[in-house]
Design a protein around this motif. Structure first.
Motif, PDB file in Angstrom:
ATOM      1  N   SER A 194      21.058  61.974  41.957  1.00 27.30           N
ATOM      2  CA  SER A 194      21.057  62.875  43.111  1.00 27.30           C
ATOM      3  C   SER A 194      19.851  62.692  44.033  1.00 27.30           C
ATOM      4  O   SER A 194      18.707  62.705  43.566  1.00 27.30           O
ATOM      5  N   GLU A 238      28.222  66.547  44.512  1.00 23.86           N
ATOM      6  CA  GLU A 238      27.514  67.829  44.640  1.00 23.86           C
ATOM      7  C   GLU A 238      28.017  68.627  45.842  1.00 23.86           C
ATOM      8  O   GLU A 238      27.246  69.219  46.599  1.00 23.86           O
ATOM      9  N   SER A 241      27.232  72.507  46.587  1.00 25.38           N
ATOM     10  CA  SER A 241      25.852  72.932  46.840  1.00 25.38           C
ATOM     11  C   SER A 241      25.771  73.841  48.055  1.00 25.38           C
ATOM     12  O   SER A 241      26.562  73.711  49.001  1.00 25.38           O
ATOM     13  N   ARG A 248      22.221  65.538  49.081  1.00 21.95           N
ATOM     14  CA  ARG A 248      23.093  65.741  47.936  1.00 21.95           C
ATOM     15  C   ARG A 248      24.119  64.622  47.889  1.00 21.95           C
ATOM     16  O   ARG A 248      24.294  63.880  48.856  1.00 21.95           O
ATOM     17  N   VAL A 276      24.053  70.988  43.038  1.00 18.40           N
ATOM     18  CA  VAL A 276      22.743  70.545  42.558  1.00 18.40           C
ATOM     19  C   VAL A 276      22.161  71.572  41.596  1.00 18.40           C
ATOM     20  O   VAL A 276      21.131  71.321  40.965  1.00 18.40           O
TER      21      VAL A 276
END
Length: 430
Positions: A194, A238, A241, A248, A276
């Protein structure tokens, strides 16, 4: 013609008897004297009932730190792992296969969020890919989390990868049929992948291909130590998020990571949508009202989250509104991946019945998994393989008590009543 759930499928040269698997869950068995018996009690019913594959949930590759929840099993000690041969034998006797999922929590570990654990282990620091992002440092200053991270040097990254390889070697020697990397759910593998977490300037940081390098090195360590065993990894997008998170992994990144995994030599991938953060994007469904209000667990919640545990419960209620239950929520991501890779794609998350499975196989994926429904119905495959649906209501009352170290079991009266009725009717016989 699209495959059916009862059809066999090959992963890395290993033939599974059907395409239904038990997704990784928290077994909360630990690694004490009763751990093997607890794991057999937890996992063997799924094999008895016909599951083609069982993923034993996240196990920790080091002897200190790294547990993302209480009661996780550690597999760094070959003498302990060798005892797990009783489990692998029990699963194999029913014709099922079992893979071991390997994990390290990194910044998601107990030493970050569990107040009682931090008090008992004041000198234990989190392993970190990079310095924690600003949002997490703000949570630290506000007292919701506690960060005192040790950022891994380049040499230490290689040593961590070797720990994955060693644990895989011990597992294969104990009779496990394959290895599954916990590449999502905010564990350390996701933290390497990430851009939110990984701001390294060495060979493990930079663009997406550089951030994938940790997966490559772990793969190589496993191959060197455990041989040409079936190797699977989760791959995160992700996309759940908060908007404030600009760096991300998006769905395109997840597809590219899956393509890289095929090139590296992984035998199957499990694409999943998440965040995340460790939040309701992982366990979409109802707010677990019953679990939070159960007085039996209040001391455990306070031990885990401190005196502010009710604020955590409120945040959980608000977040649940954003991530209500969505059937087969990873299906579209899996479909996009399957169009770009030739290795098997496994799909899990919000899959509850045979009708949904039939629509996924051959299009979105090659095999399907269920997780939380097994807490309600340990012998669930007997019904799903017969064309029926799980009784799970996705209420999440099974998950929250696990922060206290409680077992992952269904505690919802309506679900338990239905399971009892089905059991009396012989629905779980196989």
């Amino acid at each position: 013609m699209s495959p059916r759930i009862a059809d066999p499928v090959d992963i890395g040269g290993l033939t599974l008897p059907n395409r239904l698997y038990r997704a990784p869950l928290l077994e909360c068995a630990g690694d004490g004297p009763d751990a093997v018996d607890a794991l057999i009690d937890e996992l063997e019913p799924a094999a008895e009932a016909g599951a083609g594959l069982i993923f034993q949930g996240a196990t920790i590759v080091r002897g200190e730190g790294g547990c993302a929840a209480p009661g996780m099993t550690r597999v760094h000690d070959p003498s302990f792992v060798s005892r797990l041969e009783r489990l692998t034998d029990a699963i194999g006797e029913h014709g099922s296969r079992i893979f071991l999922q390997l994990e390290h929590g990194g910044l998601r570990s107990l030493e970050t969020w569990h107040a009682g654990y931090r008090r008992e282990n004041p000198d234990l620091r989190q392993l970190a890919v990079s310095k924690p992002p600003l949002l997490l440092r703000a949570a630290d200053r506000l007292g919701f989390l506690a960060y005192d991270p040790h950022v891994l040097s380049t040499d230490e990254v290689y040593e961590l990868a070797a720990d994955f390889g060693r644990s895989a070697e011990y597992a294969i020697e104990a009779g496990y049929d394959g290895i599954h990397l916990a590449g999502a759910n905010m564990g350390i593998v996701q933290q390497f992948l990430s851009p939110f977490y990984n701001r390294r300037t060495d060979e493990f940081g930079g663009g997406l291909q550089e951030r994938i390098r940790f997966l490559r090195v772990v793969h190589d360590e496993i191959r060197e130590r455990a041989g040409d065993v079936p190797l699977v990894t989760k791959v995160p997008a992700e996309t759940g998020s908060p908007r404030v998170v600009r760096r991300r992994l998006d769905a395109r990144d997840a597809v590219e990571i899956c393509r890289a995994c095929e090139s590296i030599g992984f035998d199957a991938v499990v694409p999943v949508r998440g965040s995340v953060f460790w939040d309701m994007s992982v366990v979409r469904g109802e707010h677990p009202e019953r679990a939070w209000s159960d007085e039996r667990f209040e001391p455990g919640y306070e031990a885990a989250f401190g005196p502010r545990w009710r604020a955590v419960a409120l945040a959980n209620r608000l977040h649940a509104r954003r991530f209500s239950f969505e059937p087969a929520w990873n299906a579209e991501l899996c479909r996009r991946v399957r169009e770009r890779v030739s290795i098997p794609v496994l799909c899990e998350g919000g899959i509850r019945g045979a009708d949904r499975i039939d629509s996924l196989l051959g299009g979105a994926c090659d095999a399907v998994g269920m997780g939380r429904p097994f807490y309600a119905e340990p012998r669930l495959p007997a019904r799903v393989l017969a064309g029926e649906s799980a009784v799970c209501e996705s209420c999440n009352n099974c998950t929250v008590p696990q922060v206290t170290g409680a077992d992952g079991v269904c505690r919802t009266p309506s679900v338990l009543a239905k399971r009892g009725e089905l059991a009396r009717e012989g629905a779980y016989e196989w």
